[in-house]
Design an enzyme around this catalytic site. Structure first.
Site, PDB file in Angstrom:
ATOM      1  N   ASP A 106      -7.127   4.155  -4.532  1.00  0.00           N
ATOM      2  CA  ASP A 106      -7.757   3.997  -3.211  1.00  0.00           C
ATOM      3  C   ASP A 106      -8.389   5.354  -2.916  1.00  0.00           C
ATOM      4  O   ASP A 106      -8.659   6.105  -3.872  1.00  0.00           O
ATOM      5  CB  ASP A 106      -6.699   3.597  -2.153  1.00  0.00           C
ATOM      6  CG  ASP A 106      -7.327   3.166  -0.833  1.00  0.00           C
ATOM      7  OD1 ASP A 106      -7.847   2.052  -0.767  1.00  0.00           O
ATOM      8  OD2 ASP A 106      -7.331   3.956   0.132  1.00  0.00           O
ATOM      9  N   LYS A 118       0.862  -1.182   0.000  1.00  0.00           N
ATOM     10  CA  LYS A 118       0.000   0.000   0.000  1.00  0.00           C
ATOM     11  C   LYS A 118       0.893   1.224   0.000  1.00  0.00           C
ATOM     12  O   LYS A 118       2.028   1.167   0.487  1.00  0.00           O
ATOM     13  CB  LYS A 118      -0.889   0.008   1.255  1.00  0.00           C
ATOM     14  CG  LYS A 118      -2.158   0.811   1.088  1.00  0.00           C
ATOM     15  CD  LYS A 118      -3.259   0.019   0.414  1.00  0.00           C
ATOM     16  CE  LYS A 118      -4.455   0.899   0.092  1.00  0.00           C
ATOM     17  NZ  LYS A 118      -5.610   0.092  -0.376  1.00  0.00           N
TER      18      LYS A 118
HETATM   19  P1  NDP Z   1     -12.986   7.495  -2.833  1.00  0.00           P
HETATM   20  O1  NDP Z   1     -11.947   8.525  -2.588  1.00  0.00           O
HETATM   21  O2  NDP Z   1     -13.506   7.294  -4.195  1.00  0.00           O
HETATM   22  O3  NDP Z   1     -14.239   7.769  -1.867  1.00  0.00           O
HETATM   23  C1  NDP Z   1     -14.087   7.825  -0.498  1.00  0.00           C
HETATM   24  C2  NDP Z   1     -15.404   8.244   0.123  1.00  0.00           C
HETATM   25  O4  NDP Z   1     -15.290   8.114   1.542  1.00  0.00           O
HETATM   26  C3  NDP Z   1     -15.752   9.702  -0.133  1.00  0.00           C
HETATM   27  O5  NDP Z   1     -17.133   9.850  -0.128  1.00  0.00           O
HETATM   28  C4  NDP Z   1     -15.122  10.398   1.068  1.00  0.00           C
HETATM   29  O6  NDP Z   1     -15.720  11.625   1.391  1.00  0.00           O
HETATM   30  C5  NDP Z   1     -15.379   9.399   2.157  1.00  0.00           C
HETATM   31  N1  NDP Z   1     -14.333   9.511   3.172  1.00  0.00           N
HETATM   32  C6  NDP Z   1     -12.998   9.408   2.980  1.00  0.00           C
HETATM   33  N2  NDP Z   1     -12.346   9.601   4.137  1.00  0.00           N
HETATM   34  C7  NDP Z   1     -13.293   9.815   5.060  1.00  0.00           C
HETATM   35  C8  NDP Z   1     -13.238  10.071   6.440  1.00  0.00           C
HETATM   36  N3  NDP Z   1     -12.080  10.135   7.098  1.00  0.00           N
HETATM   37  N4  NDP Z   1     -14.428  10.217   7.094  1.00  0.00           N
HETATM   38  C9  NDP Z   1     -15.609  10.146   6.427  1.00  0.00           C
HETATM   39  N5  NDP Z   1     -15.708   9.919   5.112  1.00  0.00           N
HETATM   40  C10 NDP Z   1     -14.570   9.754   4.452  1.00  0.00           C
HETATM   41  O7  NDP Z   1     -12.375   6.140  -2.238  1.00  0.00           O
HETATM   42  P2  NDP Z   1     -12.805   4.640  -2.539  1.00  0.00           P
HETATM   43  O8  NDP Z   1     -14.268   4.570  -2.776  1.00  0.00           O
HETATM   44  O9  NDP Z   1     -11.878   4.097  -3.551  1.00  0.00           O
HETATM   45  O10 NDP Z   1     -12.430   3.919  -1.162  1.00  0.00           O
HETATM   46  C11 NDP Z   1     -13.365   3.812  -0.078  1.00  0.00           C
HETATM   47  C12 NDP Z   1     -12.922   2.700   0.856  1.00  0.00           C
HETATM   48  O11 NDP Z   1     -12.877   1.466   0.134  1.00  0.00           O
HETATM   49  C13 NDP Z   1     -11.532   2.848   1.471  1.00  0.00           C
HETATM   50  O12 NDP Z   1     -11.533   2.288   2.770  1.00  0.00           O
HETATM   51  C14 NDP Z   1     -10.648   2.008   0.564  1.00  0.00           C
HETATM   52  O13 NDP Z   1      -9.468   1.569   1.211  1.00  0.00           O
HETATM   53  C15 NDP Z   1     -11.597   0.855   0.286  1.00  0.00           C
HETATM   54  N6  NDP Z   1     -11.293   0.070  -0.906  1.00  0.00           N
HETATM   55  C16 NDP Z   1     -11.225   0.656  -2.140  1.00  0.00           C
HETATM   56  C17 NDP Z   1     -10.966  -0.103  -3.256  1.00  0.00           C
HETATM   57  C18 NDP Z   1     -11.005   0.466  -4.627  1.00  0.00           C
HETATM   58  O14 NDP Z   1     -10.963  -0.321  -5.590  1.00  0.00           O
HETATM   59  N7  NDP Z   1     -11.078   1.768  -4.814  1.00  0.00           N
HETATM   60  C19 NDP Z   1     -10.668  -1.544  -3.140  1.00  0.00           C
HETATM   61  C20 NDP Z   1     -10.863  -2.086  -1.810  1.00  0.00           C
HETATM   62  C21 NDP Z   1     -11.134  -1.281  -0.753  1.00  0.00           C
HETATM   63  P3  NDP Z   1     -14.996  13.020   0.968  1.00  0.00           P
HETATM   64  O15 NDP Z   1     -15.288  13.176  -0.479  1.00  0.00           O
HETATM   65  O16 NDP Z   1     -15.652  14.022   1.843  1.00  0.00           O
HETATM   66  O17 NDP Z   1     -13.532  12.854   1.269  1.00  0.00           O
END
Ligand code: NDP
Length: 445
Positions: free
Chosen positions: A164, A124
């Site tokens: 991510d 990561k």
């Molecule tokens: P994105 O950046 O596309 O979206 C993240 C979302 O979560 C946004 O709505 C963001 O809001 C919100 N968010 C982020 N940080 C926080 C926080 N500290 N508190 C509250 N809301 C938060 O990321 P992904 O959708 O790619 O990833 C989401 C999760 O899924 C993560 O845990 C990631 O590790 C996991 N994941 C992702 C994969 C992928 O293929 N992308 C694969 C496997 C797991 P805001 O816009 O306000 O920041």
């Protein structure tokens, strides 16, 4: 091996890394018995070698903003374990990024990748740079500066990053472009690339779709139909939106979504048109979920996550780590929740997990339920090395099969005496055994 002693030792050596310790503790406490049934593991001190990353790169990333001011961020890559394949794992850009968070994510990734049945090790990376509020040119300059430091450490058979939090198609494109320029090669060194330059069909959708496929497998064990079920989703990014899309296509109701500022509540469920609005809001206008509430005049809970006030049968946390605590878990159960399937990595605190398991509801940890993303990344790597491109249907079918296989492994290793499937134990034991055997076979490295 005594899990408690190993964890105490890690706490002493890494006192400021709570997320990393939390992730290690969850795994060690569930694999302890299996580990101790194999005395050769202990002779090779496998556990220490598996808990501590192979190596960590940390570096300064300097870049120039639109006002001509020089900005400095930290950059990292944690190469955790490559016993079963090249290092593989996403890159996170968020102001909260630190070494503890990246070490926990890399550790989790190792077991998740093992579960997928594909040949991928765990890694990561990321930076405390936040793309929020930055112009496209600023994001591009940052990505290029980040890769100028990292490019020598990655490669198609060495370490293959992906997206991510804060890293989507735009950021992967900029990073891959700079990698290609520095390395003078066009290889599958990143996944999540655009379709025009080696990306796989279904990769953007894969984590969300895969999580729903895993949920369907879980529901099947209890004869429950998804149609008409109310689902609370946190986040409104990549994972959350494609989870919602798949749920809508199956007749479920998505009653909540959120971002880091607050959550929306739509008791009758989002329409397809409303979901499209969220998709555009987040990806094109880079706006806030509050703007959805204003546009559609629905309830908006400022500063709140979806779990406390929303009636739902299913929860799919898809934002970030530790976003469901014990109180949230109790509220969800009291409000009728029967299944939790994690899109995010480690979104439930240990307290919350205990509550879900105590209530005997279906509970799938991220390393099983969200493994669809990295699985399709693995398929992207396979397509890149063959210089082929599979159809949407081919990739989707493979994804379904992988999620079903992961579910089968969880059932095999996680079914308890009373028939309850402990998916945490199942995923950890299945993921661990493959990596452990590969490490044993390869000697002390
Ligand atoms: P994105 O950046 O596309 O979206 C993240 C979302 O979560 C946004 O709505 C963001 O809001 C919100 N968010 C982020 N940080 C926080 C926080 N500290 N508190 C509250 N809301 C938060 O990321 P992904 O959708 O790619 O990833 C989401 C999760 O899924 C993560 O845990 C990631 O590790 C996991 N994941 C992702 C994969 C992928 O293929 N992308 C694969 C496997 C797991 P805001 O816009 O306000 O920041």
């Amino acid at each position: 091996m005594k899990a408690v002693e190993v964890i105490d030792d890690l706490k002493r050596r890494f006192p400021n890394e709570p997320e990393y310790i939390q992730a290690v503790e969850e795994v060690l406490t569930t694999i302890e018995d299996v580990y101790n049934e194999n005395p050769e593991f202990e002779r090779y001190n496998l556990i220490d070698r598996l808990c501590i990353p192979d190596r960590i790169f940390a570096f300064r990333v300097s870049w120039v903003d639109d006002k001509g001011k020089v900005q400095n961020n930290m950059g990292y890559r944690v190469q955790h374990n490559n016993a079963i394949g090249p290092y593989k794992g996403g890159i996170r850009f968020h102001s909260s990024v630190n070494l503890s968070i990246l070490k926990f994510l890399a550790f989790e990734q190792t077991f998740k990748n093992s579960l997928t049945t594909l040949a991928m090790g765990g890694a990561k990376g990321g930076s405390d740079f936040s793309p929020r509020g930055k112009s496209d040119m600023e994001v591009m300059r940052f990505c290029q500066a980040f890769i100028n430091e990292l490019w020598r450490q990655i490669g198609p058979d060495t370490d293959v990053p992906a997206g991510d939090i804060g890293v989507g198609g735009r950021e992967v494109g900029y990073m891959y472009g700079q990698y290609k320029k520095m390395a003078r090669e066009f290889t599958g060194t990143f996944t999540g690339k655009g379709l025009e330059f080696g990306g796989s069909k279904i990769r953007p959708e894969a984590t969300g779709y895969g999580n729903v496929y895993f949920l369907l497998e879980m529901l099947k064990t209890r004869g429950i139909d998804i149609s008409g079920k109310r689902v609370a989703i946190s986040g409104s990014g990549n994972v959350a939106t494609y989870t919602a899309e798949k749920l809508l296509s199956l007749g479920a109701k998505v009653v909540s979504m959120s971002d880091s500022d607050g959550s929306i509540y739509v008791p009758d469920g989002l329409t397809r048109e409303q979901l499209d609005y969220i998709f555009k809001l987040k990806n094109i206008y880079r706006g806030r979920i509050r703007e959805f509430a204003e546009e559609y005049d629905c309830q908006y809970f400022e500063g709140e996550r979806p779990w406390q006030r929303v009636a739902c049968e299913i929860a799919m946390p898809s934002a970030t780590q530790n976003e469901i605590d014990g109180d949230d878990a109790r509220a969800l159960i009291a409000n009728g929740c029967i299944a939790v399937s994690e899109g995010a990595n480690m979104p439930s605190t240990p307290d919350a997990i205990r509550e879900f398991q105590k209530a005997r509801i279906l509970y799938a940890p991220g390393k099983a339920a969200n493994a669809g993303g990295v699985s399709v990344s693995g398929l992207e790597m396979a397509q890149n090395s063959q210089k082929l491109s599979w159809t949407e249907e081919e990739v989707d079918n493979k994804l379904k099969q992988i999620m079903s296989d992961i579910h089968t492994q969880c059932v095999k290793y996680g079914t308890e005496a009373d028939g309850y499937i402990n998916y945490v134990k199942g995923a950890n034991v299945a993921g661990f055994m493959k990596v452990a055997r590969a490490m044993m076979a390869q000697g002390v490295l």
